[in-house]
Every structure is written in structure tokens, then in C-alpha cells.
Design an enzyme around this catalytic site. Structure first.
Site, PDB file in Angstrom:
ATOM      1  N   TYR A   8       0.830  -1.296   0.023  1.00  0.00           N
ATOM      2  CA  TYR A   8      -0.114  -0.008   0.111  1.00  0.00           C
ATOM      3  C   TYR A   8       0.896   1.299  -0.157  1.00  0.00           C
ATOM      4  O   TYR A   8       1.823   1.166   0.622  1.00  0.00           O
ATOM      5  CB  TYR A   8      -0.909   0.256   1.322  1.00  0.00           C
ATOM      6  CG  TYR A   8      -2.120  -0.921   1.341  1.00  0.00           C
ATOM      7  CD1 TYR A   8      -3.232  -0.440   0.548  1.00  0.00           C
ATOM      8  CD2 TYR A   8      -2.105  -2.275   1.786  1.00  0.00           C
ATOM      9  CE1 TYR A   8      -4.692  -1.141   0.541  1.00  0.00           C
ATOM     10  CE2 TYR A   8      -2.971  -2.924   1.724  1.00  0.00           C
ATOM     11  CZ  TYR A   8      -4.454  -2.315   1.137  1.00  0.00           C
ATOM     12  OH  TYR A   8      -5.542  -3.372   0.994  1.00  0.00           O
ATOM     13  N   TYR A  30      -1.087  -9.843   0.558  1.00  0.00           N
ATOM     14  CA  TYR A  30       0.073  -9.165   1.446  1.00  0.00           C
ATOM     15  C   TYR A  30       0.116  -9.996   2.591  1.00  0.00           C
ATOM     16  O   TYR A  30      -0.941 -10.308   3.231  1.00  0.00           O
ATOM     17  CB  TYR A  30       0.050  -7.813   1.318  1.00  0.00           C
ATOM     18  CG  TYR A  30      -1.092  -7.276   1.851  1.00  0.00           C
ATOM     19  CD1 TYR A  30      -1.379  -7.164   3.427  1.00  0.00           C
ATOM     20  CD2 TYR A  30      -2.206  -6.822   1.161  1.00  0.00           C
ATOM     21  CE1 TYR A  30      -2.530  -6.614   3.938  1.00  0.00           C
ATOM     22  CE2 TYR A  30      -3.307  -6.161   1.659  1.00  0.00           C
ATOM     23  CZ  TYR A  30      -3.661  -5.891   2.783  1.00  0.00           C
ATOM     24  OH  TYR A  30      -4.690  -5.575   3.467  1.00  0.00           O
ATOM     25  N   ARG A  77      -3.074 -11.932   3.528  1.00  0.00           N
ATOM     26  CA  ARG A  77      -4.409 -11.266   3.098  1.00  0.00           C
ATOM     27  C   ARG A  77      -4.636 -11.867   1.579  1.00  0.00           C
ATOM     28  O   ARG A  77      -3.744 -11.841   0.884  1.00  0.00           O
ATOM     29  CB  ARG A  77      -4.738 -10.106   3.128  1.00  0.00           C
ATOM     30  CG  ARG A  77      -4.609  -9.103   4.424  1.00  0.00           C
ATOM     31  CD  ARG A  77      -5.984  -9.447   5.430  1.00  0.00           C
ATOM     32  NE  ARG A  77      -6.965  -9.613   5.005  1.00  0.00           N
ATOM     33  CZ  ARG A  77      -8.266  -8.968   4.506  1.00  0.00           C
ATOM     34  NH1 ARG A  77      -7.938  -7.753   4.317  1.00  0.00           N
ATOM     35  NH2 ARG A  77      -9.366  -9.531   3.877  1.00  0.00           N
ATOM     36  N   HIS A 130      -7.596  -8.559  -2.562  1.00  0.00           N
ATOM     37  CA  HIS A 130      -9.026  -7.960  -2.377  1.00  0.00           C
ATOM     38  C   HIS A 130      -8.900  -6.331  -2.593  1.00  0.00           C
ATOM     39  O   HIS A 130      -7.680  -5.758  -2.734  1.00  0.00           O
ATOM     40  CB  HIS A 130      -9.062  -8.022  -0.960  1.00  0.00           C
ATOM     41  CG  HIS A 130      -8.327  -7.338  -0.095  1.00  0.00           C
ATOM     42  ND1 HIS A 130      -7.158  -7.978   0.799  1.00  0.00           N
ATOM     43  CD2 HIS A 130      -8.303  -6.177   0.674  1.00  0.00           C
ATOM     44  CE1 HIS A 130      -6.503  -7.168   1.341  1.00  0.00           C
ATOM     45  NE2 HIS A 130      -6.937  -5.944   1.461  1.00  0.00           N
ATOM     46  N   HIS A 166     -10.812  -2.903  -1.455  1.00  0.00           N
ATOM     47  CA  HIS A 166     -11.656  -2.346  -0.204  1.00  0.00           C
ATOM     48  C   HIS A 166     -12.766  -1.513  -1.038  1.00  0.00           C
ATOM     49  O   HIS A 166     -12.368  -0.552  -1.977  1.00  0.00           O
ATOM     50  CB  HIS A 166     -10.773  -1.355   0.663  1.00  0.00           C
ATOM     51  CG  HIS A 166     -10.003  -2.089   1.401  1.00  0.00           C
ATOM     52  ND1 HIS A 166     -10.460  -3.015   2.550  1.00  0.00           N
ATOM     53  CD2 HIS A 166      -8.640  -2.631   1.252  1.00  0.00           C
ATOM     54  CE1 HIS A 166      -9.168  -3.389   3.197  1.00  0.00           C
ATOM     55  NE2 HIS A 166      -8.119  -3.193   2.226  1.00  0.00           N
TER      56      HIS A 166
HETATM   57 FE   LIG Z   1      -6.301  -4.247   2.718  1.00  0.00          FE
END
Ligand SMILES: [Fe+2]
Lengths: 250, 204
Positions: A116, A155, A165, A168, A170
């Protein structure tokens, strides 16, 4: 924020009750962050008043040309984000199956390496100088939306010693009333990490999880450009005002 | 075989996670140049009617630590008690007031902050007036379904005493958790997720 939604008389009914056995409970200790952040007292039930059935409206005029194109909206001129190019499209519906027109859909995600663009993300995967990670769009009269992005990477995260995770995106959605406000995540068909993920598994009902998994749609794929994933989002339905207790003495 | 209601089910909620700011307040998260400004930062302009106020506070977790990665949204009526929404059928709200605000909690201190106006009163379902209030919606890492609550105003004792929603709270010692304290033009509304001071949350 003053644009009116086209061709729709405003609805004023209250929203269908949320199903607490369908949504994840506040306290879900497999996802450790919930332990200190979950209210422990029962919520007070509140029949919708005008404060809940109303909500802000967002006009298409606020959108920039590249808001729905995360491949390019942060990239330098002539460049683009690295990663598998995809289109995510679908409809925002309510529980009655009606398309929700004028719904603001905001999305955010990691880059193709699972990193991110955020100062708190210390994952060693590289940042992509051409990928910011946010996008937004507003549904059309039938509730349709679409945006372009790259497929995010899985990640690791520190919930457990080796927890990852699933890939995905959000999603944050505004419907027509503030009580319809919803944040969720979209997963990708076939990702084996989905069923291992403690955040996914906060959801008690497998059918509710299935509802968050987008399918590859070869018929919407653009040949030699981008694959397409279809993701419909369902917001709370709304009662007809015809048989409802009146909100006020009119 | 019976008929089917053929209702769909609402999409299940998932946490906003620790990076909610990337999507909802990207400029605050240092992602510049994608959107001109973060949505919901300006609720008022110079022509907005009503008393200018600041609403601020922190959100405390069960250890008493302020949450520094939350996102707060508020929704409120204008000074005349009208919502800026198509579902508002009682009249036209102040065009210079959006009624909706969005703010992150500060990454160091945990304070959220809104520059807004004091709302007017709006009717309950049966027509009785509710006390002036602001609807709060809180999303963060560790919150699986965003939390809904209301802020009432500490300088509205009479209206608060007759408010039909506050009246519904069985445990009267929990009512003060919804009432912001006034100092000058600033109302402080702290939210406690757990503990003796746990804020009343609503299932709306
Ligand atoms: Fe996330």
C-alpha cells in the site's frame, strides 16, 4: 453535492433491518484487532428516523476523468501502473433487487506486489511509482458501475506469525440513506487464501462470504487489454411508505 | 414448495482496515494529485446559516488508547432542521450546507475535527421533535461493521430531556455518553468503544 438523481422520486421508507447473523460480529478474536475495538454492550435498536433515511448525494460532476482508472490516475503522463490489467464492474442493488442510482463507490487497494502507498505499510514489496491505490465512480441510473485497475497482490500482515490477506479491493458505498452506508472488500474467484483469512472468517455465514467473491467474466474481458471481474454489491432494502407508520403527522 | 420472497441479502460488511485513508481521504494520506480535495472536509461556506461550531474528540479502545487510524463521518440537519437530501420532503435545506462531513482521526493525537453549524431540531417518527443531534459513523481497523451513534449537545438540556431516542435508553447512567460538552464554540465528543464509559451505539 446538489445534483439530483435522474428520473427517480425520492423514497422515504425506512430500511430493512440488518441481519446480525449475516454480518461479522464486532468481537471476533481470530481477527485480533477486534478484541479491544468491539463494543461489549448491546446496541440500542433505533427505528429509522429522518436522520437515518436521508443521506448525502454526490453528483457525477464532481468526478475527474481518471477517477475510475487506477492504472492511470496516479501515473506520470504516458506511463501506467504495473500489474495485471483488470476491469471491475457490476451493479449496486438493494435487497429488493432494485438498482441504486447515483451511488458513490470509492475503492482502495494494494499494488500488484501487495504494497500500500501508506506510511504505516512497511512490507518490503516495492512501491510502484505509477500507482496510488484509490479510485471512485458513481453508479448510473440502473446502478451500474465500472472501473479499471491492476489486480492487487496478496500481502502478509501481523495478525499471526504467517498470515496473508487474499487479494482484495476495499469498497465504500453510499446509497440513498445514511443507514445504507457500507464498507466491504471484494475477493477474487479461486484465491486459496480467501478461506484461510481471519478477516474473511469473521463472517459467520459461508453464503455471505461467497457474496464477496467476484467472478472472472470472459464476456466482459477486453481482448488484448484487460480481464474483467464482476462484483455486485447489495445495500439494505427499503420499506414501502404505503403501509408504514408515518414519520410525522402529514 | 412455497413461493420465494426473492429478496437479496445485503453484502456482508468487512473492516475498513488500517489503510482506509488511501481510499477515503487520499490527500490526508499524502496521495496527492488524484482528487483535488478530500471529500467531506468542507461542510460550510461563508454563506451557511447557523451558529458556527467545531466538533472534535477522540475514540478510545478498550485499553484507553486513542485510535489513530479511524475514519469518522457525520450527517446532520441544517440550522432550520432540514436535511440536504432528496429524501427530505419537508422543504429545501440550506444550499450552503452539505450536512455531511468526513474526517480521519489524527495519526499522532487521535483527534477528529469538524467545522460545522449547530443543527436545528428534526421530528421523530411520531412528529415529536428530537433534540438537536449529529449522526456519527465510525470505521477502522478492528471494526467489522462500522459503528453508528449520535452526538447530542450539552447546552440543550431541556431538548435532551424530552428527546424520544435518549428516552429509549434503559440504563440512564449511559445517556451522558452521547452528550458533547461545550467550551466556547467547541463541542467535545469522545467515544469509548469499551469499558465503564462505553458509548451507546445504535442498531439502526
Ligand atoms: Fe487491505
Amino acid at each position: 453535492m446538489t445534483d439530483r438523481r435522474p428520473n427517480r422520486a425520492p423514497e422515504t421508507g425506512s430500511f430493512f433491518q440488518r441481519d446480525p447473523l449475516w454480518h461479522p460480529p464486532a468481537f471476533a478474536p481470530g481477527y485480533k484487532s477486534t478484541v479491544l475495538r468491539s463494543p461489549r454492550k448491546a446496541p440500542i435498536s433505533l427505528d429509522n428516523t429522518i436522520s437515518e433515511i436521508t443521506g448525502p448525494v454526490f453528483g457525477h460532476s464532481m468526478l475527474g476523468d481518471l477517477d475510475d482508472d487506477m492504472i492511470h490516475n496516479f501515473a506520470k503522463p504516458g506511463e501506467s501502473a504495473i500489474g495485471p490489467r483488470i476491469i471491475v464492474y457490476g451493479r449496486v442493488l438493494d435487497e429488493r433487487g432494485k438498482g441504486v442510482a447515483g451511488a458513490l463507490v470509492e475503492v482502495w487497494q494494494a499494488n500488484a506486489g501487495g504494497r500500500y502507498r501508506h506510511k504505516r505499510d512497511g512490507y518490503l514489496a516495492a512501491l510502484d511509482p505509477n500507482f496510488g491505490g484509490c479510485g471512485r465512480t458513481i453508479t448510473d441510473e440502473d446502478g451500474n458501475y465500472a472501473f479499471r485497475t491492476i489486480q492487487p497482490g496478496a500481502y502478509p500482515w501481523p495478525n499471526g506469525p504467517n498470515e496473508w490477506r487474499p487479494q482484495h479491493i476495499h469498497f465504500s458505498i453510499f446509497g440513498h440513506g445514511f443507514a445504507q452506508r457500507l464498507i466491504t472488500q471484494m475477493y477474487f474467484e479461486g484465491d486459496p487464501l480467501i478461506w484461510k483469512c481471519p478477516i474473511v472468517r469473521t463472517i459467520p455465514d459461508k453464503a455471505a462470504i461467497d457474496g464477496l467473491i467476484a467472478l472472472l467474466d470472459m464476456n466482459a474481458t477486453i481482448p488484448m487489454d484487460a480481464r474483467a471481474y464482476k462484483f455486485d454489491i447489495v445495500l439494505r432494502g427499503r420499506r414501502s411508505t404505503m403501509f408504514e407508520n408515518r414519520l410525522e403527522g402529514n | 414448495m412455497t413461493q420465494s420472497l426473492s429478496h437479496l441479502k445485503e453484502s456482508a460488511s468487512q473492516t475498513a482496515g488500517p489503510y482506509v485513508h488511501i481510499g477515503l481521504t487520499p490527500n490526508f494520506a499524502d496521495i496527492k494529485g488524484v482528487y483535488p480535495a478530500d471529500l467531506g472536509t468542507a461542510m460550510v461556506d461563508e454563506k451557511t446559516k447557523g451558529e458556527r461550531i467545531t466538533v472534535t474528540g477522540r475514540i478510545f479502545d478498550g485499553s484507553g488508547t486513542p485510535i489513530r487510524d479511524a475514519l469518522v463521518e457525520i450527517w446532520q440537519a441544517d440550522a432550520a432542521g432540514l436535511y440536504n437530501s432528496p429524501s427530505e420532503t419537508r422543504g429545501s435545506a440550506d444550499l450552503h450546507f452539505t450536512g455531511w462531513g468526513r474526517a480521519p482521526t489524527d495519526m499522532e493525537t487521535g483527534y477528529y475535527r469538524f467545522e460545522t453549524i449547530k443543527p436545528g431540531r428534526v421530528p421523530f417518527r411520531d412528529g415529536r421533535l428530537m433534540a438537536p443531534h449529529v449522526t456519527f459513523w465510525i470505521a477502522a481497523r478492528g471494526i467489522n461493521l462500522a459503528l453508528s451513534t449520535r452526538m447530542y449537545f450539552g447546552d440543550e438540556e431541556k431538548a435532551n430531556a424530552e428527546d424520544p431516542v435518549l428516552a429509549r435508553i434503559e440504563h440512564r447512567n449511559r445517556v451522558p455518553s452521547l452528550i458533547a460538552t461545550r467550551e466556547g464554540s467547541t463541542f467535545t465528543f469522545d467515544i469509548y468503544l469499551q469499558g465503564d464509559k462505553e458509548t451507546v451505539f445504535f442498531d439502526i
